[in-house]
Design a protein around this motif. Structure first.
Motif, PDB file in Angstrom:
ATOM      1  N   VAL A 137     -22.455  -9.091   6.527  1.00 21.53           N
ATOM      2  CA  VAL A 137     -21.717  -9.013   5.268  1.00 21.53           C
ATOM      3  C   VAL A 137     -21.174  -7.602   5.119  1.00 21.53           C
ATOM      4  N   SER A 138     -19.922  -7.492   4.675  1.00 23.40           N
ATOM      5  CA  SER A 138     -19.325  -6.167   4.547  1.00 23.40           C
ATOM      6  C   SER A 138     -18.256  -6.168   3.464  1.00 23.40           C
ATOM      7  N   SER A 139     -18.152  -5.047   2.760  1.00 22.02           N
ATOM      8  CA  SER A 139     -16.994  -4.829   1.900  1.00 22.02           C
ATOM      9  C   SER A 139     -15.832  -4.402   2.790  1.00 22.02           C
ATOM     10  N   LEU A 140     -14.619  -4.511   2.266  1.00 14.25           N
ATOM     11  CA  LEU A 140     -13.446  -4.098   3.025  1.00 14.25           C
ATOM     12  C   LEU A 140     -12.912  -2.792   2.458  1.00 14.25           C
ATOM     13  N   TYR A 141     -12.545  -1.883   3.349  1.00 10.88           N
ATOM     14  CA  TYR A 141     -11.999  -0.604   2.913  1.00 10.88           C
ATOM     15  C   TYR A 141     -10.573  -0.780   2.390  1.00 10.88           C
ATOM     16  N   GLY A 142     -10.157   0.157   1.568  1.00 15.66           N
ATOM     17  CA  GLY A 142      -8.799   0.121   1.048  1.00 15.66           C
ATOM     18  C   GLY A 142      -8.708  -0.618  -0.271  1.00 15.66           C
ATOM     19  N   THR A 143      -7.479  -0.859  -0.706  1.00 13.47           N
ATOM     20  CA  THR A 143      -7.228  -1.522  -1.982  1.00 13.47           C
ATOM     21  C   THR A 143      -7.651  -2.983  -1.917  1.00 13.47           C
ATOM     22  N   PRO A 144      -8.531  -3.432  -2.826  1.00  8.60           N
ATOM     23  CA  PRO A 144      -8.934  -4.843  -2.835  1.00  8.60           C
ATOM     24  C   PRO A 144      -7.741  -5.750  -3.137  1.00  8.60           C
ATOM     25  N   MET A 145      -7.762  -6.937  -2.560  1.00  4.11           N
ATOM     26  CA  MET A 145      -6.677  -7.889  -2.773  1.00  4.11           C
ATOM     27  C   MET A 145      -7.237  -9.295  -2.935  1.00  4.11           C
ATOM     28  N   LEU A 146      -6.440 -10.151  -3.548  1.00  2.00           N
ATOM     29  CA  LEU A 146      -6.752 -11.572  -3.569  1.00  2.00           C
ATOM     30  C   LEU A 146      -6.168 -12.166  -2.291  1.00  2.00           C
ATOM     31  N   TYR A 147      -7.018 -12.343  -1.292  1.00  2.00           N
ATOM     32  CA  TYR A 147      -6.533 -12.824  -0.001  1.00  2.00           C
ATOM     33  C   TYR A 147      -6.298 -14.326  -0.048  1.00  2.00           C
ATOM     34  N   ARG A 148      -5.173 -14.731   0.525  1.00  2.00           N
ATOM     35  CA  ARG A 148      -4.776 -16.135   0.494  1.00  2.00           C
ATOM     36  C   ARG A 148      -4.746 -16.776   1.868  1.00  2.00           C
ATOM     37  N   ALA A 168      -3.779  -6.499  -7.431  1.00  2.00           N
ATOM     38  CA  ALA A 168      -3.742  -6.760  -8.869  1.00  2.00           C
ATOM     39  C   ALA A 168      -2.492  -6.159  -9.501  1.00  2.00           C
ATOM     40  N   GLU A 169      -2.011  -5.051  -8.934  1.00  5.28           N
ATOM     41  CA  GLU A 169      -0.847  -4.371  -9.493  1.00  5.28           C
ATOM     42  C   GLU A 169       0.461  -5.090  -9.168  1.00  5.28           C
ATOM     43  N   ASN A 170       0.502  -5.794  -8.040  1.00  6.42           N
ATOM     44  CA  ASN A 170       1.739  -6.449  -7.629  1.00  6.42           C
ATOM     45  C   ASN A 170       1.415  -7.834  -7.067  1.00  6.42           C
ATOM     46  N   THR A 171       1.413  -8.820  -7.938  1.00 10.02           N
ATOM     47  CA  THR A 171       1.030 -10.173  -7.528  1.00 10.02           C
ATOM     48  C   THR A 171       2.142 -10.907  -6.790  1.00 10.02           C
ATOM     49  N   SER A 172       3.361 -10.363  -6.820  1.00 12.84           N
ATOM     50  CA  SER A 172       4.482 -11.044  -6.170  1.00 12.84           C
ATOM     51  C   SER A 172       4.709 -10.566  -4.739  1.00 12.84           C
ATOM     52  N   LYS A 173       4.174  -9.404  -4.401  1.00 14.04           N
ATOM     53  CA  LYS A 173       4.388  -8.845  -3.069  1.00 14.04           C
ATOM     54  C   LYS A 173       3.223  -9.198  -2.150  1.00 14.04           C
ATOM     55  N   VAL A 174       3.540  -9.736  -0.988  1.00 11.44           N
ATOM     56  CA  VAL A 174       2.520 -10.076   0.001  1.00 11.44           C
ATOM     57  C   VAL A 174       2.224  -8.850   0.863  1.00 11.44           C
ATOM     58  N   THR A 175       0.956  -8.495   0.930  1.00  7.66           N
ATOM     59  CA  THR A 175       0.527  -7.355   1.738  1.00  7.66           C
ATOM     60  C   THR A 175      -0.344  -7.851   2.883  1.00  7.66           C
ATOM     61  N   GLN A 176      -0.120  -7.310   4.066  1.00  8.07           N
ATOM     62  CA  GLN A 176      -0.919  -7.683   5.230  1.00  8.07           C
ATOM     63  C   GLN A 176      -1.866  -6.559   5.623  1.00  8.07           C
ATOM     64  N   LYS A 177      -3.066  -6.955   6.008  1.00  9.90           N
ATOM     65  CA  LYS A 177      -4.026  -6.020   6.585  1.00  9.90           C
ATOM     66  C   LYS A 177      -4.597  -6.648   7.848  1.00  9.90           C
ATOM     67  N   LYS A 200       3.498 -16.502  17.322  1.00 12.21           N
ATOM     68  CA  LYS A 200       3.855 -17.129  16.051  1.00 12.21           C
ATOM     69  C   LYS A 200       2.628 -17.519  15.245  1.00 12.21           C
ATOM     70  N   LYS A 201       1.515 -17.793  15.913  1.00 13.10           N
ATOM     71  CA  LYS A 201       0.308 -18.182  15.194  1.00 13.10           C
ATOM     72  C   LYS A 201      -0.226 -17.046  14.332  1.00 13.10           C
ATOM     73  N   SER A 202       0.154 -15.833  14.656  1.00 13.07           N
ATOM     74  CA  SER A 202      -0.386 -14.691  13.929  1.00 13.07           C
ATOM     75  C   SER A 202       0.377 -14.389  12.647  1.00 13.07           C
ATOM     76  N   LEU A 203       1.508 -15.058  12.437  1.00 11.45           N
ATOM     77  CA  LEU A 203       2.325 -14.739  11.277  1.00 11.45           C
ATOM     78  C   LEU A 203       1.796 -15.439  10.034  1.00 11.45           C
ATOM     79  N   ILE A 204       1.694 -14.693   8.944  1.00 12.66           N
ATOM     80  CA  ILE A 204       1.203 -15.235   7.689  1.00 12.66           C
ATOM     81  C   ILE A 204       2.299 -16.040   7.010  1.00 12.66           C
ATOM     82  N   THR A 205       1.963 -17.222   6.556  1.00 14.62           N
ATOM     83  CA  THR A 205       2.892 -18.019   5.759  1.00 14.62           C
ATOM     84  C   THR A 205       2.167 -18.495   4.513  1.00 14.62           C
ATOM     85  N   PHE A 206       2.861 -18.493   3.387  1.00  8.66           N
ATOM     86  CA  PHE A 206       2.259 -18.909   2.128  1.00  8.66           C
ATOM     87  C   PHE A 206       2.955 -20.148   1.594  1.00  8.66           C
TER      88      PHE A 206
END
Length: 208
Positions: A137-148, A168-177, A200-206
């Motif tokens: 179990v681990s926390s993630l470094y950096g800005t927390p996000m709602l991962y989808r 939380a600050e920008n719910t419309s922008k998709v950020t990748q980590k 292509k399998k590595s690309l995020i799609t929502f």
């Protein structure tokens, strides 16, 4: 005479096999019940959290306590069996917490809104990942996000997990980590964009 001599031994062996089989089945059923109970408790806690007023740091003590209980439940998932049962049992349409799982079912991220805005902690992430037949179990470094979403790609015999979500600050922008697991520990990583475009399998799609 020989049959009579060996009869008790044969009977004992058969009974032992029977009880071992029953014990394994009981443990499997208990693990499934434990997982369902964990998800049910998380739903209850998040329901309580949603009802609390947060204006002006109101109810902050109660909010912190609830978040600690949520964290404790997640961090108690420490075996591969519990992890696998969690993956099989979880339904995003039925549970309040967000959980995304990698395609190889080796890596998962819990995300939830903490309502601890006045403490500068709006979202919490906890990662679960398998390594050396254990679950860490681990926390993630950096800005927390709602991962989808989680996707994955393997480069030079190293598996990389690409996470997509919203802050939380920008719910419309998709950020990748991007993360990788090295020597049993999770760490943030980078992959050249051209490498991502080849897989292509590595690309995020929502979903819209």
């Amino acid at each position: 005479m020989k049959l009579k001599t060996y009869a008790p031994l044969i009977l004992t062996s058969l009974l032992l096999i029977f009880f071992i089989g029953c014990d394994s089945q009981n443990k499997s059923e208990q693990n499934q019940l434990d997982t369902k109970e964990t998800l049910a408790q998380l739903d209850v806690l998040l329901g309580q959290l949603e009802k609390l007023e947060v204006t002006g740091c109101k109810n902050i003590d109660g909010i912190v306590i609830i978040n600690e209980k949520i964290r404790g439940l997640i961090e108690n998932i420490r075996t591969s069996k519990k992890f696998d049962n969690l993956v099989d049992t979880f339904n995003k349409n039925q549970h309040r917490i967000d959980l995304v799982v990698s395609e190889d079912e080796q890596f998962a991220i819990f995300s939830w809104e903490t309502k601890m805005d006045c403490l500068g902690n709006q979202i919490k992430n906890i990662a679960l990942y398998k390594t050396n037949e254990k679950v860490r179990v681990s926390s993630l470094y950096g800005t927390p996000m709602l991962y989808r979403e989680i996707s994955q790609t393997e480069l030079n015999h190293q598996m990389y997990y690409i996470l997509g979500g919203n802050t939380a600050e920008n719910t419309s922008k998709v950020t990748q980590k991007i993360y990788k697991i090295t020597n049993g520990y999770i760490e943030e990583a980078q992959i050249p964009l051209q490498e991502l475009s080849y897989n292509k399998k590595s690309l995020i799609t929502f979903d819209e």
